[in-house]
Scaffold this motif. Structure first.
Motif, PDB file in Angstrom:
ATOM      1  N   LYS A  39     -28.186  35.944 -11.833  1.00 17.75           N
ATOM      2  CA  LYS A  39     -28.361  36.870 -12.973  1.00 17.75           C
ATOM      3  C   LYS A  39     -29.180  36.175 -14.062  1.00 17.75           C
ATOM      4  N   ASN A  60     -25.324  40.506 -11.191  1.00 17.34           N
ATOM      5  CA  ASN A  60     -24.318  41.184 -12.016  1.00 17.34           C
ATOM      6  C   ASN A  60     -24.714  42.550 -12.560  1.00 17.34           C
ATOM      7  N   ILE A  83     -21.665  41.150  -7.994  1.00 15.77           N
ATOM      8  CA  ILE A  83     -20.441  40.532  -8.528  1.00 15.77           C
ATOM      9  C   ILE A  83     -20.103  41.003  -9.941  1.00 15.77           C
ATOM     10  N   MET A 204     -16.160  29.181  -9.941  1.00 15.57           N
ATOM     11  CA  MET A 204     -17.522  29.190 -10.451  1.00 15.57           C
ATOM     12  C   MET A 204     -17.895  27.729 -10.760  1.00 15.57           C
ATOM     13  N   THR A 205     -19.000  27.521 -11.455  1.00 19.46           N
ATOM     14  CA  THR A 205     -19.461  26.157 -11.750  1.00 19.46           C
ATOM     15  C   THR A 205     -18.323  25.254 -12.246  1.00 19.46           C
ATOM     16  N   ARG A 220     -18.763  31.309  -6.396  1.00 20.96           N
ATOM     17  CA  ARG A 220     -19.939  31.954  -6.988  1.00 20.96           C
ATOM     18  C   ARG A 220     -20.470  31.036  -8.077  1.00 20.96           C
ATOM     19  N   VAL A 221     -21.607  30.383  -7.813  1.00 17.71           N
ATOM     20  CA  VAL A 221     -22.072  29.314  -8.699  1.00 17.71           C
ATOM     21  C   VAL A 221     -23.453  29.637  -9.264  1.00 17.71           C
ATOM     22  N   GLY A 222     -23.554  29.630 -10.596  1.00 20.51           N
ATOM     23  CA  GLY A 222     -24.828  29.881 -11.258  1.00 20.51           C
ATOM     24  C   GLY A 222     -25.354  28.651 -11.966  1.00 20.51           C
ATOM     25  N   SER A 223     -24.735  28.285 -13.094  1.00 13.58           N
ATOM     26  CA  SER A 223     -25.339  27.267 -13.954  1.00 13.58           C
ATOM     27  C   SER A 223     -25.463  25.887 -13.300  1.00 13.58           C
ATOM     28  N   ARG A 229     -27.801  29.554 -18.813  1.00 12.12           N
ATOM     29  CA  ARG A 229     -28.500  30.833 -18.996  1.00 12.12           C
ATOM     30  C   ARG A 229     -28.770  31.083 -20.459  1.00 12.12           C
TER      31      ARG A 229
HETATM   32  C1  LIG Z   1     -22.042  34.544 -14.014  1.00 21.21           C
HETATM   33  C2  LIG Z   1     -20.952  34.631 -13.002  1.00 21.21           C
HETATM   34  C3  LIG Z   1     -20.684  33.565 -12.121  1.00 21.21           C
HETATM   35  C4  LIG Z   1     -21.382  32.219 -12.195  1.00 21.21           C
HETATM   36  O1  LIG Z   1     -20.959  31.508 -13.315  1.00 21.21           O
HETATM   37  P1  LIG Z   1     -21.403  29.970 -13.561  1.00 21.21           P
HETATM   38  O2  LIG Z   1     -20.410  29.502 -14.535  1.00 21.21           O
HETATM   39  O3  LIG Z   1     -22.796  30.025 -14.097  1.00 21.21           O
HETATM   40  O4  LIG Z   1     -21.331  29.268 -12.262  1.00 21.21           O
HETATM   41  C5  LIG Z   1     -19.699  33.748 -11.173  1.00 21.21           C
HETATM   42  N1  LIG Z   1     -19.011  34.910 -11.068  1.00 21.21           N
HETATM   43  C6  LIG Z   1     -19.240  35.948 -11.901  1.00 21.21           C
HETATM   44  C7  LIG Z   1     -18.441  37.201 -11.742  1.00 21.21           C
HETATM   45  C8  LIG Z   1     -20.199  35.836 -12.889  1.00 21.21           C
HETATM   46  O5  LIG Z   1     -20.399  36.867 -13.728  1.00 21.21           O
END
Ligand SMILES: *Cc1c(COP(=O)(O)O)cnc(C)c1O
Length: 229
Positions: A39, A60, A83, A204-205, A220-223, A229
């Protein structure tokens, strides 16, 4: 933008974190699937992550997702996971391209996704999202509504029930997520266990180690992959 080299390095580090967490929990690292959350990141960032070996991507926002997916339609074997909170009237935007929806929070949304998927002749992996902590700002169904959401998913031949998803309240200390993750496991066990709900999408992260210790099968890993972000 985050460089392709940096993404590849970050991916190696995240995989190492997942492996270490699995070792500590006595689990096989192949039992945890990594969904890269993209996202706010551009299609080019997704392309770089795909080149680094990632295949599962999480989004998202329905509109952002539909646009990005159309720009990336040439990438073979890419699986999109939705998600974020999904309004019923936006289900049609994601159904043509999504592989899995983790954020099904009502029987009504399940029915609409199922109906749209049937029209599109697609089968979509379905997860019920539960607001375990009861925090008002969090999306997800109440634990008391879960049975109805699961029944609605199973009533649709175009949805394949996979499991449960949750997002714990934000906290400095990742260990504070453990009771929330354990509560999701208890809800899973009460609803028929792994035979009916094989997947747990949690972590998550910040808290993936705790989530894996509690039994996560999808993180579910973003940062950690793409930066702040
Ligand atoms: C943004 C998001 C993530 C990822 O979060 P990070 O902290 O960046 O890893 C995981 N799950 C959901 C539902 C999110 O909205």
């Amino acid at each position: 933008m985050t460089s392709p080299e940096r993404i590849a390095e970050n991916l190696a580090a995240v995989r190492a974190r997942i492996s270490a967490a699995c070792d500590r929990a006595g689990r096989d690292p192949s039992s945890v699937r990594l969904v890269a959350v993209t996202k706010t990141w551009s299609a080019e960032v997704v392309r770089a992550a795909y080149a680094a070996g990632l295949r599962d991507f999480g989004e998202n926002y329905a509109q952002e997702f539909a646009l990005k997916a159309s720009e990336l339609a040439d990438l073979d074997g890419l699986r999109w996971h939705f998600i974020g909170h999904l309004q019923t009237n936006k289900a049609r935007m994601i159904v043509p391209v999504v592989s899995a929806v983790h954020s099904i929070d009502s029987a009504k949304l399940a029915a609409e996704l199922g109906r749209r998927a049937e029209v599109a002749k697609r089968v979509i992996d379905a997860y019920a999202q539960v607001n375990v902590s009861g925090e008002a700002s969090k999306s997800g169904c109440e634990p008391a509504e879960l049975a109805a959401v699961l029944a609605a998913i199973e009533a649709s031949p175009s949805l394949r029930l996979r499991g449960l998803m949750t997002v714990p309240p934000a906290s400095e200390d990742a260990n504070e997520a453990a009771p929330v993750f354990r509560a999701l496991v208890a809800l899973r066990d009460a609803a028929g266990g792994a035979a009916r709900l094989p997947e747990l999408s949690m972590g998550m992260t910040h808290d993936l180690k705790v989530a894996i210790a509690c039994g996560a099968t999808v993180v579910r890993v973003g940062s950690a992959l793409f930066g702040a972000r």
